[in-house]
Design a protein around this motif. Sequence first.
Motif, mmCIF file in Angstrom:
data_model
loop_
_atom_site.group_PDB
_atom_site.id
_atom_site.type_symbol
_atom_site.label_atom_id
_atom_site.label_comp_id
_atom_site.label_asym_id
_atom_site.label_seq_id
_atom_site.Cartn_x
_atom_site.Cartn_y
_atom_site.Cartn_z
ATOM 1 N N GLY A 12 0.460 25.713 -19.098
ATOM 2 C CA GLY A 12 -0.921 25.996 -19.024
ATOM 3 C C GLY A 12 -1.689 25.278 -20.760
ATOM 4 N N ILE A 13 -0.616 24.325 -21.592
ATOM 5 C CA ILE A 13 -1.559 23.322 -21.974
ATOM 6 C C ILE A 13 -2.691 22.300 -21.067
ATOM 7 C CG2 ILE A 13 -1.143 20.968 -23.212
ATOM 8 C CD1 ILE A 13 1.658 23.431 -24.552
ATOM 9 N N LEU A 14 -1.671 21.951 -20.201
ATOM 10 C CA LEU A 14 -2.794 20.985 -19.488
ATOM 11 C C LEU A 14 -4.289 21.448 -19.262
ATOM 12 C CD1 LEU A 14 -0.533 20.396 -16.930
ATOM 13 C CD2 LEU A 14 -0.870 18.735 -18.345
ATOM 14 N N ASP A 15 -4.164 22.491 -19.150
ATOM 15 C CA ASP A 15 -5.848 23.244 -18.725
ATOM 16 C C ASP A 15 -6.660 22.643 -19.954
ATOM 17 O OD1 ASP A 15 -4.978 24.550 -16.569
ATOM 18 O OD2 ASP A 15 -4.857 26.691 -17.440
ATOM 19 N N SER A 16 -6.183 23.077 -20.851
ATOM 20 C CA SER A 16 -7.053 22.348 -22.268
ATOM 21 C C SER A 16 -6.795 21.223 -23.101
ATOM 22 C CB SER A 16 -7.136 23.715 -23.161
ATOM 23 O OG SER A 16 -5.632 23.435 -23.929
ATOM 24 N N LEU A 17 -5.768 20.647 -22.893
ATOM 25 C CA LEU A 17 -4.886 18.905 -22.849
ATOM 26 C C LEU A 17 -6.092 17.933 -22.972
ATOM 27 C CD1 LEU A 17 -3.305 17.305 -24.129
ATOM 28 C CD2 LEU A 17 -2.151 16.707 -22.087
ATOM 29 N N GLU A 18 -7.191 18.020 -22.173
ATOM 30 C CA GLU A 18 -8.017 16.492 -22.107
ATOM 31 C C GLU A 18 -9.175 17.059 -23.051
ATOM 32 O OE1 GLU A 18 -10.727 14.749 -19.190
ATOM 33 O OE2 GLU A 18 -9.686 15.678 -18.673
ATOM 34 N N ALA A 19 -9.415 18.306 -23.390
ATOM 35 C CA ALA A 19 -10.756 18.768 -24.493
ATOM 36 C C ALA A 19 -10.354 18.711 -25.592
ATOM 37 C CB ALA A 19 -11.098 19.950 -24.018
ATOM 38 N N ALA A 24 -9.801 16.244 -31.048
ATOM 39 C CA ALA A 24 -9.016 15.154 -31.686
ATOM 40 C C ALA A 24 -9.246 14.069 -31.817
ATOM 41 C CB ALA A 24 -7.235 15.621 -31.872
ATOM 42 N N ILE A 25 -10.080 13.258 -30.857
ATOM 43 C CA ILE A 25 -10.375 12.030 -31.211
ATOM 44 C C ILE A 25 -11.572 11.502 -32.256
ATOM 45 C CG2 ILE A 25 -11.634 10.120 -29.931
ATOM 46 C CD1 ILE A 25 -8.945 10.194 -27.988
ATOM 47 N N ASP A 26 -13.477 13.004 -31.503
ATOM 48 C CA ASP A 26 -13.817 13.172 -32.413
ATOM 49 C C ASP A 26 -13.956 13.564 -33.605
ATOM 50 O OD1 ASP A 26 -15.671 12.124 -29.583
ATOM 51 O OD2 ASP A 26 -15.838 14.628 -28.763
ATOM 52 N N ARG A 27 -13.243 14.432 -33.762
ATOM 53 C CA ARG A 27 -13.198 15.219 -34.958
ATOM 54 C C ARG A 27 -12.106 13.407 -36.176
ATOM 55 N NH1 ARG A 27 -11.456 21.255 -34.464
ATOM 56 N NH2 ARG A 27 -11.829 20.477 -36.707
ATOM 57 N N GLU A 33 -2.496 19.126 -36.772
ATOM 58 C CA GLU A 33 -4.082 19.762 -35.950
ATOM 59 C C GLU A 33 -4.664 19.306 -34.768
ATOM 60 O OE1 GLU A 33 -7.228 19.169 -40.111
ATOM 61 O OE2 GLU A 33 -6.456 17.559 -39.163
ATOM 62 N N PHE A 34 -4.331 18.753 -33.863
ATOM 63 C CA PHE A 34 -4.032 18.401 -32.813
ATOM 64 C C PHE A 34 -2.766 19.561 -31.943
ATOM 65 C CE2 PHE A 34 -2.294 16.145 -28.748
ATOM 66 C CZ PHE A 34 -3.352 16.289 -27.908
ATOM 67 N N LEU A 35 -1.816 19.345 -32.582
ATOM 68 C CA LEU A 35 -0.513 20.055 -31.296
ATOM 69 C C LEU A 35 -1.702 21.647 -31.990
ATOM 70 C CD1 LEU A 35 1.919 20.368 -30.615
ATOM 71 C CD2 LEU A 35 2.922 19.535 -32.839
ATOM 72 N N SER A 36 -1.801 21.672 -33.392
ATOM 73 C CA SER A 36 -1.814 23.060 -33.342
ATOM 74 C C SER A 36 -2.384 23.722 -32.625
ATOM 75 C CB SER A 36 -2.085 23.329 -35.471
ATOM 76 O OG SER A 36 -2.929 24.793 -35.343
ATOM 77 N N LEU A 37 -3.611 22.938 -32.256
ATOM 78 C CA LEU A 37 -5.302 23.498 -31.362
ATOM 79 C C LEU A 37 -4.319 23.794 -30.247
ATOM 80 C CD1 LEU A 37 -8.151 20.803 -32.729
ATOM 81 C CD2 LEU A 37 -7.845 23.489 -33.208
ATOM 82 N N LEU A 38 -3.951 22.761 -29.488
ATOM 83 C CA LEU A 38 -2.904 22.847 -28.275
ATOM 84 C C LEU A 38 -2.023 24.256 -28.384
ATOM 85 C CD1 LEU A 38 -1.631 19.462 -27.496
ATOM 86 C CD2 LEU A 38 -3.492 20.592 -26.581
#
Length: 257
Positions: A12-19, A24-27, A33-38
């Motif tokens: 299911g992580i693949l659904d939001s991985l790209e976004a 993570a890059i923009d911010r 922090e990136f891992l926490s979002l996933l």
Amino acid sequence: MTPLLKQLRLSGILDSLEARNREAIDRKLAFTEFLSLLIHDEVARRDQKKLALRMRRANFRNQKTLDGFDFNRLPGLNRAAVHDLATCRFIDEQVAVLIAGPCGTGKSHLAQALGHAAARQGYDVLFITQTQLMASLRAAQAMGTYERRLQYLSKVSLLIIDDFGLKPLRPPEDEDFHDLIAERYERTATILTSNLHFDEWGAAFASNKMIGAATLDRLRHGAYKIVLDGESYRSLPPAAEKSKPPAAKPQRAARNE
């Protein structure tokens, strides 16, 4: 990466991985922090999946919620008490909610709305009419699965029995109903709706008043009672409107022969 995520049951992580990666890059987020979002996305996805499963199992007739309940039709109804029930404290208290009122006043809607609130809070719920309940027990008896069916009905966190007393309970239905309520007594929560006034609920047990008294005694112990007193929302339109003549059909223009 995809095979590994599937192996870990995290596809299911693949659904939001790209976004999330772009975010993570923009911010300029740290890896943690990136891992926490996933991880939060995955938890939310699983919670939503569990909720959808509970809703399917609940057997609700439709999506009835408190937001869609018309309190204005029932000025005598204590809104605060209803919203307090929607916190589902009564489920933790392991008591019943008894809802009575004339046809069309919203008993089934209110019962299902409380059921929806319970499902959202993680409780297993089953909505079933008295007729369906007794039919399911008869079918289980015929197939030799009665005890298993009774145990399931006894243990579900919130059992909603709609239209109690609409048909009288005759042997062996009255005994089956008593056994179910006795099993649930002080262990789980139950909601009952009925067109009968509370004083008339004993009439549902047509043949055995003793079983009826024992069953109702357990249901009433510590129960919350709600009376819906108002006009049916299914009321027919006024006779004057019904008797209006149909509009005249437009006549076709005569053709020149």
